[in-house]
Write a protein that holds these residues in place. Structure first.
Motif, PDB file in Angstrom:
ATOM      1  N   LYS A  58       0.827  -1.207   0.000  1.00  0.00           N
ATOM      2  CA  LYS A  58       0.000   0.000   0.000  1.00  0.00           C
ATOM      3  C   LYS A  58       0.857   1.250   0.000  1.00  0.00           C
ATOM      4  O   LYS A  58       0.591   2.206  -0.728  1.00  0.00           O
ATOM      5  CB  LYS A  58      -0.925   0.000   1.219  1.00  0.00           C
ATOM      6  CG  LYS A  58      -1.852   1.205   1.270  1.00  0.00           C
ATOM      7  CD  LYS A  58      -2.758   1.136   2.495  1.00  0.00           C
ATOM      8  CE  LYS A  58      -3.657   2.373   2.568  1.00  0.00           C
ATOM      9  NZ  LYS A  58      -4.532   2.328   3.782  1.00  0.00           N
ATOM     10  N   ARG A  59       1.930   1.231   0.812  1.00  0.00           N
ATOM     11  CA  ARG A  59       2.842   2.375   0.886  1.00  0.00           C
ATOM     12  C   ARG A  59       3.542   2.598  -0.450  1.00  0.00           C
ATOM     13  O   ARG A  59       3.695   3.732  -0.919  1.00  0.00           O
ATOM     14  CB  ARG A  59       3.869   2.140   1.996  1.00  0.00           C
ATOM     15  CG  ARG A  59       5.010   3.141   2.076  1.00  0.00           C
ATOM     16  CD  ARG A  59       4.528   4.525   2.399  1.00  0.00           C
ATOM     17  NE  ARG A  59       5.651   5.432   2.628  1.00  0.00           N
ATOM     18  CZ  ARG A  59       5.635   6.726   2.349  1.00  0.00           C
ATOM     19  NH1 ARG A  59       4.546   7.274   1.826  1.00  0.00           N
ATOM     20  NH2 ARG A  59       6.675   7.472   2.586  1.00  0.00           N
ATOM     21  N   VAL A  60       3.973   1.520  -1.092  1.00  0.00           N
ATOM     22  CA  VAL A  60       4.638   1.621  -2.394  1.00  0.00           C
ATOM     23  C   VAL A  60       3.701   2.244  -3.421  1.00  0.00           C
ATOM     24  O   VAL A  60       4.065   3.169  -4.157  1.00  0.00           O
ATOM     25  CB  VAL A  60       5.108   0.233  -2.877  1.00  0.00           C
ATOM     26  CG1 VAL A  60       5.697   0.335  -4.288  1.00  0.00           C
ATOM     27  CG2 VAL A  60       6.147  -0.347  -1.918  1.00  0.00           C
ATOM     28  N   ASN A  61       2.473   1.744  -3.468  1.00  0.00           N
ATOM     29  CA  ASN A  61       1.507   2.263  -4.436  1.00  0.00           C
ATOM     30  C   ASN A  61       1.197   3.734  -4.195  1.00  0.00           C
ATOM     31  O   ASN A  61       1.052   4.517  -5.147  1.00  0.00           O
ATOM     32  CB  ASN A  61       0.226   1.433  -4.383  1.00  0.00           C
ATOM     33  CG  ASN A  61       0.401   0.044  -4.977  1.00  0.00           C
ATOM     34  OD1 ASN A  61       1.261  -0.161  -5.828  1.00  0.00           O
ATOM     35  ND2 ASN A  61      -0.393  -0.903  -4.534  1.00  0.00           N
ATOM     36  N   GLU A  62       1.111   4.126  -2.935  1.00  0.00           N
ATOM     37  CA  GLU A  62       0.841   5.534  -2.618  1.00  0.00           C
ATOM     38  C   GLU A  62       1.953   6.431  -3.144  1.00  0.00           C
ATOM     39  O   GLU A  62       1.686   7.503  -3.701  1.00  0.00           O
ATOM     40  CB  GLU A  62       0.698   5.713  -1.105  1.00  0.00           C
ATOM     41  CG  GLU A  62      -0.593   5.173  -0.532  1.00  0.00           C
ATOM     42  CD  GLU A  62      -0.635   5.254   0.988  1.00  0.00           C
ATOM     43  OE1 GLU A  62       0.424   5.578   1.583  1.00  0.00           O
ATOM     44  OE2 GLU A  62      -1.708   4.986   1.575  1.00  0.00           O
ATOM     45  N   CYS A  63       3.188   6.011  -2.953  1.00  0.00           N
ATOM     46  CA  CYS A  63       4.328   6.813  -3.417  1.00  0.00           C
ATOM     47  C   CYS A  63       4.343   6.910  -4.938  1.00  0.00           C
ATOM     48  O   CYS A  63       4.610   7.979  -5.505  1.00  0.00           O
ATOM     49  CB  CYS A  63       5.633   6.212  -2.916  1.00  0.00           C
ATOM     50  SG  CYS A  63       5.887   6.382  -1.137  1.00  0.00           S
ATOM     51  N   LEU A  64       4.081   5.802  -5.611  1.00  0.00           N
ATOM     52  CA  LEU A  64       4.077   5.815  -7.068  1.00  0.00           C
ATOM     53  C   LEU A  64       2.947   6.691  -7.602  1.00  0.00           C
ATOM     54  O   LEU A  64       3.154   7.518  -8.502  1.00  0.00           O
ATOM     55  CB  LEU A  64       3.930   4.392  -7.607  1.00  0.00           C
ATOM     56  CG  LEU A  64       5.142   3.467  -7.447  1.00  0.00           C
ATOM     57  CD1 LEU A  64       4.754   2.036  -7.807  1.00  0.00           C
ATOM     58  CD2 LEU A  64       6.300   3.929  -8.309  1.00  0.00           C
ATOM     59  N   LEU A  65       1.767   6.526  -7.047  1.00  0.00           N
ATOM     60  CA  LEU A  65       0.604   7.248  -7.559  1.00  0.00           C
ATOM     61  C   LEU A  65       0.669   8.747  -7.293  1.00  0.00           C
ATOM     62  O   LEU A  65       0.053   9.538  -8.013  1.00  0.00           O
ATOM     63  CB  LEU A  65      -0.677   6.670  -6.948  1.00  0.00           C
ATOM     64  CG  LEU A  65      -1.033   5.250  -7.368  1.00  0.00           C
ATOM     65  CD1 LEU A  65      -2.250   4.749  -6.602  1.00  0.00           C
ATOM     66  CD2 LEU A  65      -1.296   5.177  -8.868  1.00  0.00           C
ATOM     67  N   SER A  66       1.431   9.149  -6.283  1.00  0.00           N
ATOM     68  CA  SER A  66       1.514  10.574  -5.954  1.00  0.00           C
ATOM     69  C   SER A  66       2.567  11.318  -6.771  1.00  0.00           C
ATOM     70  O   SER A  66       2.643  12.544  -6.710  1.00  0.00           O
ATOM     71  CB  SER A  66       1.806  10.761  -4.463  1.00  0.00           C
ATOM     72  OG  SER A  66       3.101  10.269  -4.142  1.00  0.00           O
ATOM     73  N   ASP A  67       3.384  10.579  -7.531  1.00  0.00           N
ATOM     74  CA  ASP A  67       4.452  11.214  -8.311  1.00  0.00           C
ATOM     75  C   ASP A  67       3.965  11.470  -9.736  1.00  0.00           C
ATOM     76  O   ASP A  67       4.082  10.619 -10.621  1.00  0.00           O
ATOM     77  CB  ASP A  67       5.700  10.329  -8.324  1.00  0.00           C
ATOM     78  CG  ASP A  67       6.928  11.060  -8.856  1.00  0.00           C
ATOM     79  OD1 ASP A  67       6.759  12.045  -9.609  1.00  0.00           O
ATOM     80  OD2 ASP A  67       8.055  10.657  -8.520  1.00  0.00           O
ATOM     81  N   LEU A  68       3.434  12.649  -9.957  1.00  0.00           N
ATOM     82  CA  LEU A  68       2.911  13.003 -11.281  1.00  0.00           C
ATOM     83  C   LEU A  68       4.021  13.136 -12.317  1.00  0.00           C
ATOM     84  O   LEU A  68       3.765  13.048 -13.518  1.00  0.00           O
ATOM     85  CB  LEU A  68       2.128  14.317 -11.207  1.00  0.00           C
ATOM     86  CG  LEU A  68       1.005  14.410 -10.158  1.00  0.00           C
ATOM     87  CD1 LEU A  68       0.202  15.701 -10.373  1.00  0.00           C
ATOM     88  CD2 LEU A  68       0.106  13.194 -10.196  1.00  0.00           C
ATOM     89  N   LYS A  69       5.255  13.310 -11.861  1.00  0.00           N
ATOM     90  CA  LYS A  69       6.377  13.484 -12.780  1.00  0.00           C
ATOM     91  C   LYS A  69       6.687  12.206 -13.552  1.00  0.00           C
ATOM     92  O   LYS A  69       7.501  12.219 -14.467  1.00  0.00           O
ATOM     93  CB  LYS A  69       7.624  13.951 -12.010  1.00  0.00           C
ATOM     94  CG  LYS A  69       7.464  15.313 -11.351  1.00  0.00           C
ATOM     95  CD  LYS A  69       8.754  15.816 -10.744  1.00  0.00           C
ATOM     96  CE  LYS A  69       9.252  14.937  -9.613  1.00  0.00           C
ATOM     97  NZ  LYS A  69       8.269  14.897  -8.463  1.00  0.00           N
ATOM     98  N   LEU A  70       6.043  11.110 -13.188  1.00  0.00           N
ATOM     99  CA  LEU A  70       6.216   9.875 -13.942  1.00  0.00           C
ATOM    100  C   LEU A  70       5.582   9.960 -15.325  1.00  0.00           C
ATOM    101  O   LEU A  70       5.860   9.126 -16.190  1.00  0.00           O
ATOM    102  CB  LEU A  70       5.604   8.697 -13.167  1.00  0.00           C
ATOM    103  CG  LEU A  70       6.397   8.208 -11.953  1.00  0.00           C
ATOM    104  CD1 LEU A  70       5.585   7.213 -11.150  1.00  0.00           C
ATOM    105  CD2 LEU A  70       7.720   7.593 -12.393  1.00  0.00           C
ATOM    106  N   ILE A  71       4.768  10.951 -15.520  1.00  0.00           N
ATOM    107  CA  ILE A  71       4.094  11.119 -16.802  1.00  0.00           C
ATOM    108  C   ILE A  71       4.895  12.065 -17.689  1.00  0.00           C
ATOM    109  O   ILE A  71       5.323  13.150 -17.246  1.00  0.00           O
ATOM    110  CB  ILE A  71       2.664  11.664 -16.599  1.00  0.00           C
ATOM    111  CG1 ILE A  71       1.876  10.723 -15.692  1.00  0.00           C
ATOM    112  CG2 ILE A  71       1.966  11.852 -17.936  1.00  0.00           C
ATOM    113  CD1 ILE A  71       1.819   9.284 -16.165  1.00  0.00           C
TER     114      ILE A  71
END
Length: 317
Positions: A58-71
């Motif tokens: 859950k923590r991993v997914n939260e960090c990934l989903l909050s990083d808009l710079k991945l787009i």
């Protein structure tokens, strides 16, 4: 057994030659000759009780989903503007007129748990040592980690001596070390090592991106071996430097080992002396000089697991 300090490698070697003058490899514990499709070599198998700590999914997914710079097209400034406008996660971006397609594409990869594809995506935006790649390793699970270290006769265009690979499991680590009793067994040792990998594995090394993996690939080309090495790879040297460079005199493996885990290798063979110790074994037939090489390699792969666990606990995610 404690021998001379690594500051006296010649005394250490002589002591080993005396201690093991009437011994053979079969007298060492946990070893056996094995056969591979490329011939035979010698393997040592040991176990280490160790909890490999990873981060909650859950923590991993939260960090990934909050990083808009991945787009693609979103930098730090654009991210701030988007978040101030209510687009706080990649889920939110699926409603954005410009970024929705790429956001949906990334979310699809997350839904399928395709760690390799997510890692490749992250690497197009960040360096391989970015914290998100460390986070991502938790999704692979401890059972898919391959902690790997090699010993060689030199830095380039020479044979391997020993390949150590440790696999995570519920009880800790199972460590297999593939030893060349003579240089003709190199192909068999590589084949033994490769038998541990599958498409889900992540290699964990220390400077392996620059040395270990390219070295193995070079030796595989030399022997015309067709099998590939997994591209998923965590090089803990770079993560360690990012995390502790300003706290320690250096981020060498044994510096981290001593500082964080209280391990002091009193009878270790220096890396620079490994070729000399191995060649002494080959010239004399005395297994003594092999003993600290095997233990040195084993300690290295165990320390890799400890460092990864510590990074997961202390990383700034």
């Amino acid at each position: 057994m404690v021998y001379e300090s690594e500051n006296n490698p010649e005394k250490l070697k002589q002591k080993l030659l005396e201690t093991y003058q009437d011994k053979s490899l079969e007298d060492l514990e946990y070893g056996e000759e094995i056969d591979t499709k490329c011939g035979s070599c010698y393997r040592f198998t040991t176990h280490e009780k160790l909890e490999i700590k990873t981060l909650d999914e859950k923590r991993v997914n939260e960090c990934l989903l909050s990083d808009l710079k991945l787009i693609k097209g979103i930098g730090a400034s654009t991210e701030r503007k988007l978040k101030s406008s209510g687009f706080t996660s990649l889920d939110d971006l699926t409603e954005h007129p410009v970024y929705k397609d790429r956001a949906c594409e990334f979310l699809e990869k997350m839904e399928t748990d395709d760690v390799c594809a997510i890692s490749e995506w992250i690497s197009t935006k960040y360096s391989p040592s970015h914290p998100l790649n460390l986070l991502l390793s938790s999704l692979s699970g401890a059972e898919n980690m391959l902690f790997m270290d090699i010993e060689t006769l030199g830095l380039k265009d020479v044979p391997l001596i020993l390949i150590g690979v440790a696999e995570g499991n519920q009880d800790g680590l199972t460590i297999n070390q593939y030893l060349l009793r003579n240089l003709k067994e190199e192909k068999a040792a590589i084949e033994g090592f490769l038998s541990h990998q599958d498409s889900d594995n992540v290699y964990v090394t220390f400077n392996g991106r620059s040395f270990d993996v390219p070295f193995i690939k070079s030796r595989m080309r030399f022997h015309h071996m067709k099998t590939g090495i997994n591209t998923q790879h965590l090089d803990l040297l770079h993560f360690s430097r990012r995390q502790w460079n300003d706290q320690l005199p250096n981020c060498r493996l044994q510096t981290l080992e001593e500082h964080f885990f209280g391990v002091k290798r009193c009878d270790d063979v220096p890396s620079s002396k490994v070729p000399d110790f191995y060649l002494t074994y080959r010239e004399t037939g005395n297994i003594g000089p092999l003993v600290p090489i095997i233990e040195h390699n084993r300690e290295d792969v165990v320390t890799l697991a400890r460092i990864l666990s510590l990074l997961h606990q202390t990383g700034d995610f």
